[in-house]
Design a protein around this motif. Sequence first.
Motif, mmCIF file in Angstrom:
data_model
loop_
_atom_site.group_PDB
_atom_site.id
_atom_site.type_symbol
_atom_site.label_atom_id
_atom_site.label_comp_id
_atom_site.label_asym_id
_atom_site.label_seq_id
_atom_site.Cartn_x
_atom_site.Cartn_y
_atom_site.Cartn_z
ATOM 1 N N THR A 40 5.227 8.027 -12.049
ATOM 2 C CA THR A 40 5.075 9.463 -12.244
ATOM 3 C C THR A 40 6.453 10.099 -12.085
ATOM 4 O OG1 THR A 40 4.567 9.847 -9.901
ATOM 5 C CG2 THR A 40 2.703 9.462 -11.386
ATOM 6 N N PHE A 41 6.581 11.335 -12.594
ATOM 7 C CA PHE A 41 7.897 11.947 -12.640
ATOM 8 C C PHE A 41 7.881 13.356 -12.056
ATOM 9 C CE2 PHE A 41 7.522 8.816 -15.981
ATOM 10 C CZ PHE A 41 8.697 8.101 -15.872
ATOM 11 N N ASN A 42 9.018 13.719 -11.433
ATOM 12 C CA ASN A 42 9.277 15.089 -10.985
ATOM 13 C C ASN A 42 8.193 15.638 -10.073
ATOM 14 O OD1 ASN A 42 11.740 15.268 -12.466
ATOM 15 N ND2 ASN A 42 10.528 15.550 -14.316
ATOM 16 N N GLY A 43 7.765 14.828 -9.118
ATOM 17 C CA GLY A 43 6.823 15.299 -8.113
ATOM 18 C C GLY A 43 5.358 15.121 -8.458
ATOM 19 N N ASP A 44 5.046 14.665 -9.655
ATOM 20 C CA ASP A 44 3.652 14.409 -10.030
ATOM 21 C C ASP A 44 3.189 13.144 -9.322
ATOM 22 O OD1 ASP A 44 1.189 14.052 -11.173
ATOM 23 O OD2 ASP A 44 1.895 14.099 -13.252
ATOM 24 N N THR A 45 2.132 13.237 -8.513
ATOM 25 C CA THR A 45 1.654 12.091 -7.740
ATOM 26 C C THR A 45 0.323 11.550 -8.250
ATOM 27 O OG1 THR A 45 0.516 13.525 -6.150
ATOM 28 C CG2 THR A 45 2.824 12.947 -5.683
ATOM 29 N N ALA A 46 -0.244 12.137 -9.306
ATOM 30 C CA ALA A 46 -1.573 11.749 -9.798
ATOM 31 C C ALA A 46 -1.509 10.417 -10.529
ATOM 32 C CB ALA A 46 -2.133 12.825 -10.711
ATOM 33 N N ALA A 47 -2.332 9.463 -10.112
ATOM 34 C CA ALA A 47 -2.373 8.159 -10.767
ATOM 35 C C ALA A 47 -2.822 8.282 -12.213
ATOM 36 C CB ALA A 47 -3.306 7.223 -9.995
ATOM 37 N N GLY A 69 0.786 -1.225 0.000
ATOM 38 C CA GLY A 69 0.000 0.000 0.000
ATOM 39 C C GLY A 69 0.818 1.274 0.000
ATOM 40 N N SER A 70 2.147 1.173 -0.107
ATOM 41 C CA SER A 70 3.015 2.356 -0.071
ATOM 42 C C SER A 70 3.706 2.552 -1.412
ATOM 43 C CB SER A 70 4.065 2.213 1.036
ATOM 44 O OG SER A 70 3.457 2.085 2.293
ATOM 45 N N ASN A 71 4.045 3.805 -1.699
ATOM 46 C CA ASN A 71 4.763 4.137 -2.922
ATOM 47 C C ASN A 71 6.259 3.934 -2.736
ATOM 48 O OD1 ASN A 71 2.280 5.084 -4.058
ATOM 49 N ND2 ASN A 71 2.561 7.010 -2.963
ATOM 50 N N LEU A 72 6.964 3.815 -3.855
ATOM 51 C CA LEU A 72 8.416 3.706 -3.843
ATOM 52 C C LEU A 72 8.973 4.913 -4.579
ATOM 53 C CD1 LEU A 72 10.791 1.886 -3.032
ATOM 54 C CD2 LEU A 72 10.596 0.767 -5.261
ATOM 55 N N LEU A 73 9.725 5.763 -3.876
ATOM 56 C CA LEU A 73 10.177 7.039 -4.424
ATOM 57 C C LEU A 73 11.670 7.024 -4.740
ATOM 58 C CD1 LEU A 73 7.419 7.731 -3.084
ATOM 59 C CD2 LEU A 73 8.380 9.954 -2.500
ATOM 60 N N PHE A 74 12.043 7.782 -5.771
ATOM 61 C CA PHE A 74 13.439 7.960 -6.166
ATOM 62 C C PHE A 74 13.689 9.459 -6.304
ATOM 63 C CE2 PHE A 74 11.820 3.988 -7.732
ATOM 64 C CZ PHE A 74 12.826 3.064 -7.492
ATOM 65 N N GLY A 75 14.855 9.892 -5.864
ATOM 66 C CA GLY A 75 15.130 11.319 -5.926
ATOM 67 C C GLY A 75 16.594 11.615 -6.034
ATOM 68 N N SER A 76 16.895 12.898 -6.199
ATOM 69 C CA SER A 76 18.273 13.387 -6.164
ATOM 70 C C SER A 76 18.280 14.642 -5.309
ATOM 71 C CB SER A 76 18.781 13.681 -7.580
ATOM 72 O OG SER A 76 18.000 14.678 -8.205
ATOM 73 N N GLY A 77 19.315 14.758 -4.446
ATOM 74 C CA GLY A 77 19.304 15.873 -3.512
ATOM 75 C C GLY A 77 18.075 15.771 -2.630
ATOM 76 N N THR A 78 17.298 16.837 -2.561
ATOM 77 C CA THR A 78 16.055 16.838 -1.778
ATOM 78 C C THR A 78 14.829 16.807 -2.676
ATOM 79 O OG1 THR A 78 16.096 19.266 -1.710
ATOM 80 C CG2 THR A 78 17.137 18.090 0.112
#
Length: 403
Positions: free
Chosen positions: A269-276, A247-256
């Motif tokens: 989704t990319f660059n902060g877009d969370t909409a399914a 039930g949880s998302n898996l996030l990837f990032g660089s810096g903050t």
Amino acid sequence: MALTQVTTNGIKASAVNTSDIADDAVTADKLANTTVTAGSYTLSSITVDAQGRVTAASSGTPADTDKIEEGNTSVECVDTGSDGHITFDTEGSERMRIKSDGKVGFNTSIPPRDYCFHSGQADTNIQITNNTTGIDDSAGSLIQQDGNNLYIWNKENGFFSFATNATERMRLTDGGHLGIATTTPPRPLTNADDVTLTTGNAPQYRLNGGAGDNNDNDRAIFGLATASGHFFSGTAANDAVLRSPNGSNLLFGSGTNERMRLLSGGGLTFNGDTAAANALDDYEEGTWSPGVVTGTCTASDAKYIKIGKFMRVCATITGFSNRTSSNIIQINNVPNASSQVAQAAGSMFGRYLDRTAFTSYVKTNGSVIEFYSIGSGNFAPLQHDHLNNGSSLIYLQASWIIN
């Protein structure tokens, strides 16, 4: 002066006592006529010989004993010639023993190791203090065996260091941070060197959200599958797995900044877009097998790409068996064409055709690709009888959106 004969009747009762007899006043030769003979007082464990010496009955070797005693506190040194020992007693109870083999026992007379600390209570404590820590029950360091549990405590506001080969390898700071190959860990667990994790069954790191999370579905896992189905269905041996809790998302990032998100229900989704609704939920590429509704043909370079809901196909068609029918040329076996949500067009060009300037066309919910002329009037389809000869050839591509 004449001596008067002394008889037993002439000696008063208690006139001679032990203080009147000097050391060694009674010797073996003076006892020669007595009924005391060597070995005459033998019990199961001791023998008293003619000189009054006490020996072990089995060996006959006398035990040399020295003892310092004050009340019920004593230090005793016993040497039997083969099994000597030293004991320390307080309040009538033995507290420490040094055996003939050098093993030291505290509160035990049978230490199995070089040093054995035993207690008749549930816990045994060894405390180490110095002139910095002071001396009380909360000072210094403590090694404690409590039942079957072992505790090692630094009671002071200082670190705990682990070293080998005269080099510190790991440090537990006073704030509870554990550092491997570093003395200043900024996080609860910091490793400044390489890490290798090897186990016999799916080596893995598991991250729990709390101490009560004991269900694998509640854990984030990074691991290596060692057999089919490890971690989840579909894995094979040697697959690397990165899995979020159920039930949880898996996030990837660089810096903050978040750069990509794998949604719990699937999709990227990319660059902060969370909409399914905006998620990329599929990518697929492969080949397909074009054919014609009327007659047969030969196809090559037939490929497709599906990115999310976007579909694109291409192919080269030649070797048409029917070049006389007025039927519209229809290319079938198109992948995902029946899921199309709107009419779509693409490009085509050919050779040895009676018509020019045609484009590919896919009808809504259709399953074939047709070709129509481009002009100011009504559409004009490309038919089989528009093929000039056996070398007629069509290059096509078409794109559309699917459900």
